[in-house]
Structures are given as C-alpha cells and as structure tokens.
Write a protein that holds these residues in place. Structure first.
Motif, PDB file in Angstrom:
ATOM      1  N   VAL A  67       0.869  -1.109  -0.068  1.00  0.00           N
ATOM      2  CA  VAL A  67       0.053  -0.122  -0.074  1.00  0.00           C
ATOM      3  C   VAL A  67       0.980   1.148  -0.102  1.00  0.00           C
ATOM      4  CG1 VAL A  67      -1.600   1.394   1.339  1.00  0.00           C
ATOM      5  CG2 VAL A  67      -1.898  -1.261   1.232  1.00  0.00           C
ATOM      6  N   HIS A  68       1.944   1.176   0.916  1.00  0.00           N
ATOM      7  CA  HIS A  68       2.780   2.497   1.016  1.00  0.00           C
ATOM      8  C   HIS A  68       3.691   2.577  -0.196  1.00  0.00           C
ATOM      9  CE1 HIS A  68       1.791   3.331   5.206  1.00  0.00           C
ATOM     10  NE2 HIS A  68       2.219   1.997   5.484  1.00  0.00           N
ATOM     11  N   ALA A  69       4.297   1.432  -0.814  1.00  0.00           N
ATOM     12  CA  ALA A  69       4.868   1.603  -1.941  1.00  0.00           C
ATOM     13  C   ALA A  69       4.179   2.156  -3.216  1.00  0.00           C
ATOM     14  CB  ALA A  69       5.315   0.221  -2.433  1.00  0.00           C
ATOM     15  N   ARG A  70       2.781   1.713  -3.333  1.00  0.00           N
ATOM     16  CA  ARG A  70       2.182   2.139  -4.569  1.00  0.00           C
ATOM     17  C   ARG A  70       1.903   3.549  -4.546  1.00  0.00           C
ATOM     18  NH1 ARG A  70      -2.189  -2.821  -4.452  1.00  0.00           N
ATOM     19  NH2 ARG A  70      -1.227  -4.176  -5.921  1.00  0.00           N
ATOM     20  N   MET A  71       1.576   4.073  -3.283  1.00  0.00           N
ATOM     21  CA  MET A  71       1.326   5.453  -3.106  1.00  0.00           C
ATOM     22  C   MET A  71       2.569   6.468  -3.171  1.00  0.00           C
ATOM     23  SD  MET A  71      -0.785   5.372   0.448  1.00  0.00           S
ATOM     24  CE  MET A  71      -0.858   7.213   0.854  1.00  0.00           C
ATOM     25  N   ILE A  72       3.662   5.914  -2.612  1.00  0.00           N
ATOM     26  CA  ILE A  72       4.994   6.446  -3.050  1.00  0.00           C
ATOM     27  C   ILE A  72       5.598   6.612  -4.290  1.00  0.00           C
ATOM     28  CG2 ILE A  72       7.529   6.553  -2.434  1.00  0.00           C
ATOM     29  CD1 ILE A  72       6.860   5.228   0.635  1.00  0.00           C
TER      30      ILE A  72
END
Length: 286
Positions: A67-72
């Motif tokens: 989730v964090h990787a996609r947002m970043i």
C-alpha cells in the motif's frame, strides 16, 4: 529512507507474482530482483514475501508495505511528470472496456488531468475484443481491458473475479442447460465463460446475446437467465443465484493496459500513470 528502486521492484514482483516476470518487465536479472527485495526487507526489518518453488505470496507486512509502495511510487511519478517534463499538449485516444470505465478508471483519468490539463482525452468505450481490433488498426493509442486468451501483450494491472448474476432470488434448475446471457463476439468474457464451462463438461444454452453489458443486465433483470460480470460491478437488482455454490466455478480475469507500437508523449505518459497507479495487483472495488 525507503529506496524507490527497491519499492518499484517489490511492487512489480507483487503484481506479477514472479521474480522472473518482474525481472523481465524491469529489465533486471533475477538475482538483481532478489537483491532489491532482500535489501528492502533488511531495511524495514520485516519479512515481506513468502516464496517457494511453486508460488509467491505477500506476508501481512508485505501487504501493508505494498500500500505504501504504490502511494510513494505514484506520487513520485506525478512529481516527475509535472516538473521534469515540458507541459504536455496533444490528444490521447484511449479505449476502455465498460467494466473498467465504470470501476477503477475515473481515478486514473483524474490524476492524468490534474497533471496534464492541456491534453485532450478521446475515450472509446467498447467490448475488449473490439478494443484490440481498434488498437491494431491504429484508431486508438492505448487500451485498458481484459487480457485476451493467448495474447501475452500488455501490462498487468489487476485481477477481477467473475461472478454469476441473475434476478435476485433466482434458483437455477441444475437439470437443465444453464441459460446464458452474454455479450456478442468478440468478447473476452464470453470466451472465458464458455471455455470454463466446456472444461468441466457443463451444459449451457445462450438465450440472449447483447452488444453491451447494459443489454445483458437488462435481460438478466427481466429474468431471461444468468449473466456474468466482474465482482466489483454487480448490477442493481441482480445478485448471485440462491444455489450459486452448485454452479460451475468461474475464473478470475486479468485486466491490462496495452499501448500501440509507437506512442505520442501524451499517450506514453498516460500509459506510465496506469502502470504506476494503485490499480496494480488486486483491485477490490469500492
């Protein structure tokens, strides 16, 4: 600080479920992919992937990291496109299947429009099979829709589970051929459904064919039979049959983005936004 190269490799592995396929997409060796994942896991101090000789899956920490990787990655892509490139102008001819258009596509279009307000979008909605024909004929620049059986082209975006739908309260007579309401050829969904039924020896009868999903939904609401749609687009007034557990199981379908061989800069930019958006992996719907 999290290395965006490691994050991109991790997100690609998670989407493709394969170190080999991820390496092919990223043009990296499998050992480089493994090294990126190892260093990311060491950096966060958590196990992110469980891998054996036959399968690859995310741990609970891996799902959170994705989730964090996609947002970043999406934020970085938008920033780079806005500040490193000259202001884009021109037109993009995008083809979309109606299930994608009614599902996850609007958020991607909004992100593209915010970053590139001077680009004109021309959107064609149609059956995925027709979109392949339009793309090959050069009448659209890129498309988003289901992967065509036997066609390896396209960037994987997300998977969608197909479901049986009928008039609410329908109980299918299992002694009779399944009454099917399907979109007309060429249709990826139609081919997938009929191939799945043939594989298990099920009997069926196509009672209604429509040029659109809207027509299939109308026929199903009229009680003509069963239709099939991705789980995130269940039609109002329709629901799975009461005895759905006794019906042949339907597969997941893979949704892809596919561009023409030669893309304009605006079209290439939209394809990159699709590739780096939060559609990658499993899109659960709203």
């Amino acid at each position: 600080m999290l290395n965006p190269v490691w994050l991109n490799t991790f997100a690609t592995v998670a989407a493709s479920h394969s170190f080999t396929d991820a390496g092919r997409q990223l043009r990296l060796t499998q050992s480089s992919v493994s090294e990126h994942i190892r260093r990311l896991e060491e950096h966060v101090g958590r196990r992110l992937l469980v891998r054996d000789t036959h399968s690859l899956s995310l741990t609970a920490d891996g799902e959170a990291m994705l989730v964090h990787a996609r947002m970043i990655l999406e934020a970085m892509t938008h920033a780079e496109l806005q500040f490193r490139s000259p202001r884009l102008r021109g037109r993009v001819r995008l083809g979309s299947s109606d299930d994608v258009a009614l599902g996850p596509l609007p958020s991607v279009l909004a992100a593209f429009r915010r970053t590139h307000p001077d680009v004109e979008l021309e959107i064609t909605i149609g059956m995925t099979g027709r979109l392949y024909e339009h793309l090959d004929a050069g009448s659209i620049d890129l498309m988003v829709g289901k992967r065509r059986i036997g066609d390896p082209r396209g960037i994987p975006l997300f998977s969608g589970q197909l479901e049986w739908l009928g008039l609410t309260g329908t109980e299918v007579d299992l002694e009779q051929p399944l009454p099917l309401i399907l979109v007309a050829e060429p249709s990826v969904t139609r081919a997938v459904v009929l191939d799945s039924l043939a594989a298990v020896g099920a009997r069926w009868q196509v009672v209604c064919t429509s040029s659109s999903y809207a027509g299939c939904i109308a026929a199903a609401r009229g009680g003509l039979g069963l239709t099939v749609r991705s789980h995130f687009l269940a039609g109002r007034g329709l629901s799975p049959p009461v005895n759905r557990a006794a019906l042949p199981e339907l597969p997941q379908v893979e949704f892809i983005a596919l561009g023409a061989k030669h893309l304009s800069r605006p079209a290439e930019t939209l394809l990159q936004i699709l590739q780096n958006s939060d559609l990658r992996g499993e899109w659960p719907g709203e």
